[in-house]
Enzyme design. Structure first.
Site, PDB file in Angstrom:
ATOM      1  N   LYS A  13       5.160 -26.360 -91.472  1.00 18.05           N
ATOM      2  CA  LYS A  13       5.197 -25.882 -92.859  1.00 18.05           C
ATOM      3  C   LYS A  13       3.801 -26.371 -93.533  1.00 18.05           C
ATOM      4  CE  LYS A  13       9.257 -23.934 -93.495  1.00 18.05           C
ATOM      5  NZ  LYS A  13       9.532 -22.687 -94.339  1.00 18.05           N
ATOM      6  N   SER A  18      14.393 -27.470 -98.478  1.00 16.93           N
ATOM      7  CA  SER A  18      15.190 -28.387 -97.904  1.00 16.93           C
ATOM      8  C   SER A  18      14.535 -29.581 -97.411  1.00 16.93           C
ATOM      9  CB  SER A  18      16.076 -27.878 -96.903  1.00 16.93           C
ATOM     10  OG  SER A  18      15.458 -27.278 -95.786  1.00 16.93           O
ATOM     11  N   GLU A  65      18.206 -18.266 -84.726  1.00 13.73           N
ATOM     12  CA  GLU A  65      19.024 -18.755 -85.994  1.00 13.73           C
ATOM     13  C   GLU A  65      20.386 -19.371 -85.560  1.00 13.73           C
ATOM     14  OE1 GLU A  65      19.032 -15.652 -89.392  1.00 13.73           O
ATOM     15  OE2 GLU A  65      19.631 -14.914 -87.523  1.00 13.73           O
ATOM     16  N   GLY A 101      24.598 -19.318 -89.129  1.00 21.12           N
ATOM     17  CA  GLY A 101      24.022 -18.748 -90.379  1.00 21.12           C
ATOM     18  C   GLY A 101      22.743 -17.642 -89.644  1.00 21.12           C
ATOM     19  N   ASP A 154      22.106 -14.453 -90.500  1.00 18.82           N
ATOM     20  CA  ASP A 154      21.729 -13.526 -91.728  1.00 18.82           C
ATOM     21  C   ASP A 154      20.767 -12.759 -91.205  1.00 18.82           C
ATOM     22  OD1 ASP A 154      19.461 -14.577 -93.398  1.00 18.82           O
ATOM     23  OD2 ASP A 154      20.527 -15.979 -92.413  1.00 18.82           O
ATOM     24  N   SER A 200       9.053 -26.264 -84.102  1.00 19.04           N
ATOM     25  CA  SER A 200       8.654 -25.914 -85.433  1.00 19.04           C
ATOM     26  C   SER A 200       8.456 -27.302 -86.117  1.00 19.04           C
ATOM     27  CB  SER A 200       9.769 -25.205 -86.184  1.00 19.04           C
ATOM     28  OG  SER A 200      10.789 -25.575 -86.363  1.00 19.04           O
TER      29      SER A 200
END
Length: 321
Positions: free
Chosen positions: A56, A81, A207, A211, A213, A307
């Site tokens: 990130k 988060s 994922e 979750g 989606d 990650s």
């Protein structure tokens, strides 16, 4: 959204220039055991060794480095988060920009402490009840700050794509690339780099099963929204993909896969025991997807983006116990 609105690999390359001297060139590690498990040559891009412990930092620093003088004075607002929060906080400190960040009250203590430690003001909210998008927009408007979301922003996506860009430069072409998926920033940005540097590479987002989606969105052709999922992968407790990320994923990604929490714990144990690495649950999604996602990898060259590694040690120990 038309394609000219979407970030491109040229934006990723420009971001790499801005990150030069600020982000770490993270290592690509190998494991004979992983090769044997998958029947493939596996290349782990270890973003758990990135500054603040996750990929990130790349997107946050790229976005903030493009602020004009007025934006720098007014400051940045964000919601996260944990890993985007830390990334914004560290990038803002380096660039002399005030930062205020909304974080869920149940975020890992280590992530809350690190965000405050980098100098950001932290405001907590209830992950299960509050609308973080609305809260963050209100905060930014009231304080005159620029809001930088964790994934659905062209500069964030461009910066995050530099991880996969480096991977291809370090390894050469790959047949498959597995990425962790929350809001889709890592997956969409990796697809931009793969399309440019290894056109035959199939990109997969992974994922949490609870979750999925993104998988539902990919297969239905429109963005699907779900309740906040209950999973140990706190960095992937998103409810929907972004407009930018979904458009790129739909165009450039081969498939969206899922992993169970038990498979994430299995991957955490593998990284700890076999590769001597601390990897957070969300960071294990890509390897769990490669191992259990049903993709035939025999004889292939496989990239796995790890990650992040930000997890409370007590929780880490309890999950592995």
């Amino acid at each position: 959204m038309t394609s000219p609105d979407l970030p491109t690999f040229d934006d990723v390359a420009a971001a790499a220039g801005r990150l030069q001297g600020h982000a770490h060139l993270t290592p690509v590690l190998r494991s004979r055991t992983a090769d044997e498990l998958l029947g493939a040559q596996v290349f782990f891009k270890c973003e758990n060794f990135q500054r603040m412990g996750a990929f990130k930092f790349r997107g946050a620093f790229n976005a903030l480095s493009r602020f004009d003088a007025a934006q720098r004075r007014a400051g940045v607002a964000a919601f996260s988060s944990g890993n985007h929060a830390q990334a914004i906080a560290l990038s803002a400190r380096e660039l002399g920009i005030p930062a205020t960040i909304l974080m869920p009250a149940d975020a890992p203590a280590a992530k809350l402490a690190a965000t405050r430690g980098y100098g950001a003001e932290v405001i907590t909210y209830d992950r299960m009840r509050d609308d973080r998008d609305a809260l963050s927009r209100k905060l930014a408007e009231e304080r005159g700050m620029t809001l930088i979301p964790p994934y659905d922003h062209p500069d964030v996506i461009a910066g995050q794509g530099t991880a996969a860009k480096e991977l291809f430069e370090q390894t050469g072409p790959l047949d498959h690339l597995f990425t962790c998926t929350g809001g889709g920033g890592m997956t969409s940005s990796s697809a931009l780099s793969a399309h440019a540097l290894s056109p035959g590479c199939r990109v997969y987002g992974v994922e949490p099963l609870a979750g999925n989606d993104g998988q539902q969105s990919f297969r239905s052709g429109h963005i699907v929204r779900i309740p906040t999922p209950e999973t140990i992968a706190d960095g992937a407790q998103t409810q929907y993909l972004g407009n930018y990320t979904f458009a790129i994923i739909r165009r450039d990604v081969h498939d969206m896969l899922t992993a169970t929490d038990a498979q994430l714990v299995e991957a955490m144990r593998f990284f700890a025991e076999r590769m001597k690495m601390v990897v957070e649950p969300t960071g294990c999604l890509s390897f769990a997807g490669a191992r259990h996602g049903g993709v035939d990898l025999r004889g292939a060259r496989v990239g796995v983006i790890v990650s992040g590694g930000n997890v409370d040690m007590q929780r880490f120990a309890s999950l592995l116990a």
